[in-house]
Enzyme design. Structure first.
Site, PDB file in Angstrom:
ATOM      1  N   GLY A   1     -12.943  33.105 107.704  1.00  0.00           N
ATOM      2  CA  GLY A   1     -13.376  32.722 108.751  1.00  0.00           C
ATOM      3  C   GLY A   1     -14.327  31.575 108.567  1.00  0.00           C
ATOM      4  O   GLY A   1     -15.181  30.914 109.557  1.00  0.00           O
TER       5      GLY A   1
ATOM      6  N   GLY B   1      -8.936  31.000 105.084  1.00  0.00           N
ATOM      7  CA  GLY B   1      -7.266  30.126 105.426  1.00  0.00           C
ATOM      8  C   GLY B   1      -7.861  28.883 105.503  1.00  0.00           C
ATOM      9  O   GLY B   1      -7.460  27.797 104.635  1.00  0.00           O
ATOM     10  N   ARG B   2      -8.313  28.584 106.529  1.00  0.00           N
ATOM     11  CA  ARG B   2      -8.706  27.267 107.265  1.00  0.00           C
ATOM     12  C   ARG B   2      -9.469  26.499 106.042  1.00  0.00           C
ATOM     13  O   ARG B   2      -9.251  25.249 105.962  1.00  0.00           O
ATOM     14  CB  ARG B   2      -9.585  27.403 108.362  1.00  0.00           C
ATOM     15  CG  ARG B   2      -9.962  26.115 109.384  1.00  0.00           C
ATOM     16  CD  ARG B   2     -11.157  26.476 110.108  1.00  0.00           C
ATOM     17  NE  ARG B   2     -10.950  27.596 110.880  1.00  0.00           N
ATOM     18  CZ  ARG B   2     -10.255  27.748 111.988  1.00  0.00           C
ATOM     19  NH1 ARG B   2      -9.951  26.667 112.384  1.00  0.00           N
ATOM     20  NH2 ARG B   2     -10.117  28.934 112.558  1.00  0.00           N
TER      21      ARG B   2
ATOM     22  N   ARG C   1      -4.438  24.009 119.400  1.00  0.00           N
ATOM     23  CA  ARG C   1      -5.626  24.329 119.610  1.00  0.00           C
ATOM     24  C   ARG C   1      -6.751  23.692 120.463  1.00  0.00           C
ATOM     25  O   ARG C   1      -7.558  24.416 121.063  1.00  0.00           O
ATOM     26  CB  ARG C   1      -6.297  23.975 117.922  1.00  0.00           C
ATOM     27  CG  ARG C   1      -5.662  24.844 116.950  1.00  0.00           C
ATOM     28  CD  ARG C   1      -6.034  24.892 115.701  1.00  0.00           C
ATOM     29  NE  ARG C   1      -7.583  25.392 115.440  1.00  0.00           N
ATOM     30  CZ  ARG C   1      -8.635  24.763 115.573  1.00  0.00           C
ATOM     31  NH1 ARG C   1      -8.708  23.503 115.563  1.00  0.00           N
ATOM     32  NH2 ARG C   1      -9.898  25.512 115.427  1.00  0.00           N
TER      33      ARG C   1
ATOM     34  N   CYS D   1       4.012  17.655 129.458  1.00  0.00           N
ATOM     35  CA  CYS D   1       3.823  17.704 130.870  1.00  0.00           C
ATOM     36  C   CYS D   1       2.713  18.489 131.167  1.00  0.00           C
ATOM     37  O   CYS D   1       3.111  20.048 131.791  1.00  0.00           O
ATOM     38  CB  CYS D   1       5.075  18.064 131.596  1.00  0.00           C
ATOM     39  SG  CYS D   1       6.453  16.697 131.028  1.00  0.00           S
ATOM     40  N   GLU D   2       1.550  18.487 130.738  1.00  0.00           N
ATOM     41  CA  GLU D   2       0.477  19.469 131.047  1.00  0.00           C
ATOM     42  C   GLU D   2      -0.853  18.399 130.817  1.00  0.00           C
ATOM     43  O   GLU D   2      -0.929  17.551 129.822  1.00  0.00           O
ATOM     44  CB  GLU D   2       0.344  20.436 129.896  1.00  0.00           C
ATOM     45  CG  GLU D   2       1.246  21.389 129.816  1.00  0.00           C
ATOM     46  CD  GLU D   2       0.805  22.649 130.856  1.00  0.00           C
ATOM     47  OE1 GLU D   2      -0.791  22.441 131.103  1.00  0.00           O
ATOM     48  OE2 GLU D   2       1.393  23.238 131.178  1.00  0.00           O
TER      49      GLU D   2
ATOM     50  N   TYR E   1      -3.571  25.979 111.248  1.00  0.00           N
ATOM     51  CA  TYR E   1      -3.421  26.782 112.687  1.00  0.00           C
ATOM     52  C   TYR E   1      -2.760  25.432 113.370  1.00  0.00           C
ATOM     53  O   TYR E   1      -2.886  25.672 114.707  1.00  0.00           O
ATOM     54  CB  TYR E   1      -4.558  27.153 113.206  1.00  0.00           C
ATOM     55  CG  TYR E   1      -4.987  28.326 112.381  1.00  0.00           C
ATOM     56  CD1 TYR E   1      -4.193  29.290 112.396  1.00  0.00           C
ATOM     57  CD2 TYR E   1      -6.286  28.148 111.574  1.00  0.00           C
ATOM     58  CE1 TYR E   1      -4.942  30.468 111.398  1.00  0.00           C
ATOM     59  CE2 TYR E   1      -6.694  29.253 110.906  1.00  0.00           C
ATOM     60  CZ  TYR E   1      -6.148  30.253 110.553  1.00  0.00           C
ATOM     61  OH  TYR E   1      -6.534  31.240 109.967  1.00  0.00           O
TER      62      TYR E   1
END
Ligand SMILES: *Cc1c(COP(=O)(O)O)cnc(C)c1O
Length: 471
Positions: free
Chosen positions: A277, A321-322, A363, A394-395, A424
């Site tokens: 994290g 990870g990140r 994200r 289309c959002e 991610y």
């Protein structure tokens, strides 16, 4: 609004105000080093280069959108963690981004690898990670996934429910093995980005809570099963965390639990995991800790607690990870349209539409993640205008970079690079709007390798069986 296009002019009064933290840059071509991977630089011709290759060249050979991973940077970050945390085990959280090549690099750099599904486990094994260097996570592992892990001899399974404790015990008994397990606990500390939420009752799906006594019950259940080898307590408090404070509180609480069960079981559990994290810089606002400072803070707290509680320091591990793969990679898009949108009050915002979007990076739409961007295929002498970089889906929420100053002369055909795109992003990509997912290429010393090829519409159509009877 034609004045918006005048090169070199900044009409701050007519530009929509950005968030307070976003500063009008003195030079819109400048790169903030904290955001970019090790080998990224803007060449004398104004073109961004990574690993010695101009992004114009990468875009010409690979198409856009494309994720470009800086191999040198990956190894630096991986080894940086391994060195800073010497004596601890560093598990790379594979869910952030995992391919067989990345799994191989992780092993070469001295990392262990965490998997959360049978799919990730298969990739890790295929990439050459020895079973004993793998940890298996997940709050709902299937029998097939547990069986696969046991057959691969994984080093640890992190258990997350009483159902699972029974299930692993039974599958281990079938095989006449002892499964090495850790118990995932919730400490009452939940951290996300700049916010800490400390709750007395943990209303979320992961782990066994310490406060309710369930954590101790789970530890007892594991200890009692002859086919489970309970090796320690595991805690993961959240993601994109910047201050070490949350880790310190969590570490204190699990060390106390560790000491209590040591007395009850008459043995000290040999290991402990503090999870991952650790935050990275997505924008100028983010100021991550270095692995050295993280390591010093975590070591100090664990050693102090061990001393106060009269227990040994267990073999410790963390799971970044990140912080390893996130900063290694830029997403490279091509601009399709540029539009000035007039807001209430008459100010304008420049909407820059690129050829990717929420299908390759969910994200921002999923949890409001912030990113930065720069004009990548050339430098510009135009002034900076507050811009929003949006995708092709289309959002209305299909936003990649909510607020960024981009040169006023940005135009269709330009390349835009988004740093911090290694974790991610491609890993969470979808095919919304039947958009094939972008490739990931790795660059080192001017040489490009494909880690994941571009998906094609034929790949997607191969799943479409028309109207096929189910047997
Ligand atoms: C996601 C996750 C990690 C990695 O988180 P990062 O933010 O990528 O460092 C580590 N451990 C567990 C249990 C996780 O679920």
């Amino acid at each position: 609004m034609t004045h918006m296009h005048v090169a070199g002019s900044i009409h701050a009064d007519t530009i929509a105000p950005g968030p307070q933290w976003l500063r009008l840059p003195e030079d819109v071509n400048a790169l903030l080093p904290a955001l970019w991977s090790a080998t990224v630089e803007r060449g004398p011709d104004g073109v961004l280069a990574v690993g010695g290759l101009p992004v114009t060249d990468i875009a010409a050979r690979c198409g856009t959108p494309v994720y470009v991973l800086d191999e040198v940077d990956f190894h630096q970050r991986a080894r940086g963690f391994v060195e800073a945390f010497a004596g601890w085990d560093v598990y790379y959280a594979g869910k952030s981004f995992l391919t067989t090549a990345v799994a191989g690099w992780a092993v070469a750099d001295g990392l262990f690898v965490d998997c959360s599904t049978g799919g990730e486990l298969t990739v890790a094994l295929r990439g050459g990670v020895p079973g004993e260097r793998i940890g298996l996570h997940g709050n709902n592992k299937s029998e097939a996934e547990i069986a696969m892990a046991l057959d691969a001899g994984v080093g640890r399974i992190i258990v997350d429910s009483f159902d699972e404790i029974r299930r692993i015990g039974r599958l281990a008994a079938d095989r006449d093995v002892r499964a090495r397990v850790m118990v995932r606990v919730t400490t009452g500390v939940e951290a996300h980005t700049h916010e800490y939420i400390a709750t007395a009752h943990e209303d979320q799906k992961f782990g066994f809570s310490i406060a309710s006594g369930q954590a101790k019950e789970a530890l007892r259940a594991c200890e009692a099963d002859p086919h489970l080898d309970l090796i320690g307590i595991h805690s993961h408090i959240g993601s994109q965390i910047f201050e070490t404070y949350g880790f310190e509180v969590a570490a204190r609480r699990i060390m106390m639990l560790h000491a209590e069960v040591a007395r009850e079981f008459d043995r000290e559990l040999p290991e402990m995991d503090l999870g991952g994290g650790f935050g990275i810089a997505y924008t100028s606002l983010d100021q991550p800790e270095t692995p050295e400072r993280l390591a010093a803070a975590l070591r100090a707290i664990v050693e102090e607690q061990a001393h106060d509680l009269s227990v040994q320091v267990p073999r410790m591990s963390i799971e970044p990870g990140r912080a390893i793969v996130g900063p290694t990679t830029m997403a490279l898009y091509r601009v399709g349209t540029v539009k000035q949108v007039v807001l209430d009050g008459g100010a304008t915002r420049t909407y820059i539409s690129v050829d990717g979007g929420m299908s390759d990076n969910i994200r921002p739409a999923l949890y409001g993640a912030e990113y930065s961007a720069t004009l990548a295929g050339r430098a510009s002498s135009a002034g900076a205008v507050l811009s929003r970089i949006v995708g092709k889906h289309c959002e209305g929420g299909d936003i990649l970079v909510r607020d960024e100053f981009m040169p006023a002369d940005i135009a269709p055909g330009d390349l835009v690079a988004v740093p911090g795109s290694g974790a991610y992003s491609r890993a969470m990509a979808s095919n919304y709007n039947m958009v094939p997912r972008p490739p990931v290429v790795a660059v080192r010393d001017g040489v490009l390798h494909t880690l994941v090829r571009r998906e094609t519409i034929d790949d997607l159509l191969a799943l479409d069986l028309g109207y096929d009877p189910v047997p």
